[in-house]
Each structure stands twice: as structure tokens, then as C-alpha cells.
Design a protein around this motif. Structure first.
Motif, short mmCIF file in Angstrom:
data_model
loop_
_atom_site.label_atom_id
_atom_site.label_comp_id
_atom_site.label_asym_id
_atom_site.label_seq_id
_atom_site.Cartn_x
_atom_site.Cartn_y
_atom_site.Cartn_z
N PHE A 119 -32.73 21.14 -4.25
CA PHE A 119 -31.58 21.91 -3.80
C PHE A 119 -31.40 21.73 -2.30
N SER A 120 -30.16 21.76 -1.85
CA SER A 120 -29.86 21.61 -0.43
C SER A 120 -30.44 22.77 0.39
N LYS A 121 -30.78 22.49 1.63
CA LYS A 121 -31.16 23.56 2.55
C LYS A 121 -30.03 24.58 2.59
N PRO A 122 -30.35 25.87 2.73
CA PRO A 122 -31.66 26.45 3.02
C PRO A 122 -32.45 26.91 1.79
N HIS A 123 -32.09 26.44 0.60
CA HIS A 123 -32.89 26.76 -0.58
C HIS A 123 -34.33 26.29 -0.32
N PRO A 124 -35.33 27.08 -0.71
CA PRO A 124 -36.71 26.75 -0.34
C PRO A 124 -37.35 25.62 -1.12
N ALA A 125 -36.71 25.10 -2.18
CA ALA A 125 -37.38 24.16 -3.08
C ALA A 125 -37.92 22.93 -2.35
N MET A 126 -37.15 22.40 -1.42
CA MET A 126 -37.55 21.19 -0.71
C MET A 126 -38.86 21.41 0.05
N LEU A 127 -38.93 22.51 0.76
CA LEU A 127 -40.12 22.81 1.55
C LEU A 127 -41.28 23.24 0.66
N GLU A 128 -40.99 23.98 -0.38
CA GLU A 128 -42.05 24.40 -1.31
C GLU A 128 -42.72 23.18 -1.96
N TYR A 129 -41.94 22.18 -2.29
CA TYR A 129 -42.51 20.96 -2.87
C TYR A 129 -43.51 20.33 -1.91
N LEU A 130 -43.13 20.21 -0.63
CA LEU A 130 -44.00 19.56 0.35
C LEU A 130 -45.27 20.38 0.58
N MET B 70 -42.16 24.57 10.08
CA MET B 70 -40.92 23.81 9.86
C MET B 70 -40.24 23.62 11.20
N ILE B 71 -39.88 22.38 11.53
CA ILE B 71 -39.32 22.05 12.84
C ILE B 71 -37.93 21.45 12.63
N GLY B 72 -36.91 22.06 13.25
CA GLY B 72 -35.56 21.55 13.07
C GLY B 72 -34.62 21.97 14.17
N ASP B 73 -33.38 21.49 14.05
CA ASP B 73 -32.37 21.75 15.07
C ASP B 73 -31.21 22.60 14.58
N THR B 74 -31.27 23.07 13.32
CA THR B 74 -30.18 23.87 12.77
C THR B 74 -30.69 25.18 12.20
N THR B 75 -29.75 26.09 12.04
CA THR B 75 -30.09 27.37 11.38
C THR B 75 -30.48 27.13 9.93
N HIS B 76 -29.98 26.06 9.32
CA HIS B 76 -30.37 25.75 7.94
C HIS B 76 -31.88 25.48 7.85
N ASP B 77 -32.42 24.78 8.86
CA ASP B 77 -33.85 24.51 8.89
C ASP B 77 -34.65 25.80 9.05
N LEU B 78 -34.19 26.65 9.93
CA LEU B 78 -34.92 27.89 10.19
C LEU B 78 -34.82 28.85 9.01
N GLN B 79 -33.65 28.90 8.38
CA GLN B 79 -33.51 29.75 7.19
C GLN B 79 -34.33 29.19 6.04
N ILE C 151 -24.33 19.84 9.16
CA ILE C 151 -25.41 18.87 9.26
C ILE C 151 -26.71 19.53 8.80
N GLY C 152 -27.39 18.87 7.89
CA GLY C 152 -28.59 19.45 7.27
C GLY C 152 -28.38 19.78 5.82
N TYR C 153 -27.14 20.07 5.43
CA TYR C 153 -26.82 20.20 4.02
C TYR C 153 -26.90 18.83 3.34
N GLY C 154 -27.05 18.83 2.02
CA GLY C 154 -26.83 17.61 1.28
C GLY C 154 -25.39 17.17 1.48
N LEU C 155 -25.12 15.86 1.34
CA LEU C 155 -23.80 15.34 1.70
C LEU C 155 -22.69 15.96 0.86
N THR C 156 -22.86 16.03 -0.44
CA THR C 156 -21.83 16.62 -1.28
C THR C 156 -21.63 18.09 -0.95
#
Length: 218
Positions: A140-151, A164-173, A48-53
Motif C-alpha cells: 500500500f502507498s505511504k503512509p499506510h504502514p505495510a511497506m515499513l512493517e514488511y522491512l 524512518m528517514i524522509g523528506d515528506t510528511t508521508h514518510d513521517l506519518q 511526492i512519496g505516494y505511489g504514482l497512480t
């Protein structure tokens, strides 16, 4: 007191919305339907937190592209059947108003699709609270930084003034990879020990506790 952060970026599923159990159920049912080995509940929660594919590929690394498409389609069927039953966690709606009033800029970084996020933003009426949102089919899917870097770039802030606030290690990474700070919530997809290992600034058992901490120390 001056603020430590300018930008608060939220994950969606398992952080703002109580959807972990539904996602886990939909993943496991989809694998059963397609005839692929059914992941355990723990394995399903992990992605959970990855892109679906990317999530389905992680769970079925030997599956071909056609099988992955089928399991993704089956997942969507099961998830959407329960989508209207999903609710925000207690305190989320009120907290977003408080954060905005305190001068924070708010954004969302999520593994959801754009269509999926837009649907829940409209259903919950929360869209107006966020300056920008970024989904797994736009970066790119988490934990790649592109999503957060864009924001961060869109908001015109510095990484060190971003939380960054989340419930998974993917968010923290993701936060580590983008050079930002992080805070973790324990009621979502990943367990507390795994979250603590990535050294977020705080670990909270409910959203009101997170809110109090941000308003006092953020």
C-alpha cells in the motif's frame, strides 16, 4: 556506547536523490499534455512519496481510470527524459558506508515503482548497501504502514529500534503508523513547519548533519 537503533529505513526521492524538481516538472507537464487541470507546484510536491497512480488520483479526483492511465504514462515519459541527469545529495554515498560500518542495517521504503528503484540502484551502485527495499507497487502507498512493517519483519528488528528517514510528511506519518521513530530532511518536497508538526526526533538541513546525528545518537 550502545546503539539506539538497529534499522535505518530511507525514503529515496528527495531524501537520497535530488529528484524533487524533476518529479514536480514531470507531473505538471503530464497534466498539461492530457488536458487535465495542471496542479500548482506546491500541489505536485505534496504527492511526492505516494505511489504514482495514487498521486495522480489525489491530484485529479474526478478523472476516470483512462485519464489516470494516460497521465501516468505521460509522467513517465517526462520523468525518464531527465532520469539520467539526477544525482545523489552531497554526503549520501559516504554516509551509507559509515552507517554500515557502524553496524546499522539499511533499507529503502519508496513511492517509486520496483522497475524505477532497481534502475537507480543499478545506476548509482548503491544496491549492495541495502538489506531489502520496498516499493509502492509491492505494498500500500505511504503512509499506510505495510511497506515499513514488511522491512521491519524482514530485518528481524523491533519497531522501536527502527528509524524512518524522509523528506515528506508521508514518510513521517508512515513511521507513526508503523510505530517507529523518524527523522526529517528539509531539502525535499515538504516544508519544515509541516515536518515539525509530526514531531520527528530530528530535523536536518543537509545529509551530513543527519549523518553526524545518527552516528552520535543513533
Amino acid at each position: 556506547m550502545s546503539k539506539r537503533f538497529d534499522l535505518l529505513v530511507f525514503d529515496w526521492d528527495g531524501t537520497l536523490m535530488d529528484s524533487t524538481a524533476t518529479i514536480t516538472y514531470a507531473i505538471r507537464q503530464a497534466f498539461e499534455d492530457i488536458g487535465l487541470p495542471v496542479p500548482t507546484e506546491r500541489e505536485a510536491r505534496y504527492v511526492i512519496g505516494y505511489g504514482l497512480t495514487e498521486a495522480m488520483q489525489h491530484l485529479a479526483p474526478r478523472a476516470d481510470d483512462g485519464q489516470i492511465r494516460k497521465v501516468v504514462d505521460a509522467y513517465r515519459h517526462y520523468y525518464l527524459a531527465r532520469d539520467q541527469q539526477l544525482v545523489l545529495f552531497d554526503g549520501v554515498r559516504e554516509a551509507l558506508v559509515q552507517f554500515a560500518e557502524a553496524g546499522f542495517t539499511l533499507c529503502v521504503a519508496t513511492g517509486k515503482s520496483r522497475a524505477g528503484l532497481d534502475r537507480v540502484l543499478e545506476a548509482t551502485g548503491l544496491g549492495a548497501h541495502f538489506l531489502a527495499t520496498r516499493t509502492a507497487d509491492e505494498a500500500f502507498s505511504k503512509p499506510h504502514p505495510a511497506m515499513l512493517e514488511y522491512l521491519i519483519d524482514f530485518a528481524g528488528v523491533e519497531p522501536e529500534r527502527t528509524l524512518m528517514i524522509g523528506d515528506t510528511t508521508h514518510d513521517l506519518q508512515l513511521a507513526i503508523n508503523a510505530g517507529t521513530h523518524s527523522a526529517a530532511l528539509t531539502y525535499g518536497a515538504h516544508d519544515t513547519d509541516a515536518l515539525a508538526a509530526l514531531q520527528p526526533l530530528g530535523i536536518f538541513d543537509d545529509f551530513p548533519a543527519l549523518t553526524e546525528w545518527i552516528l552520535a545518537h543513533g
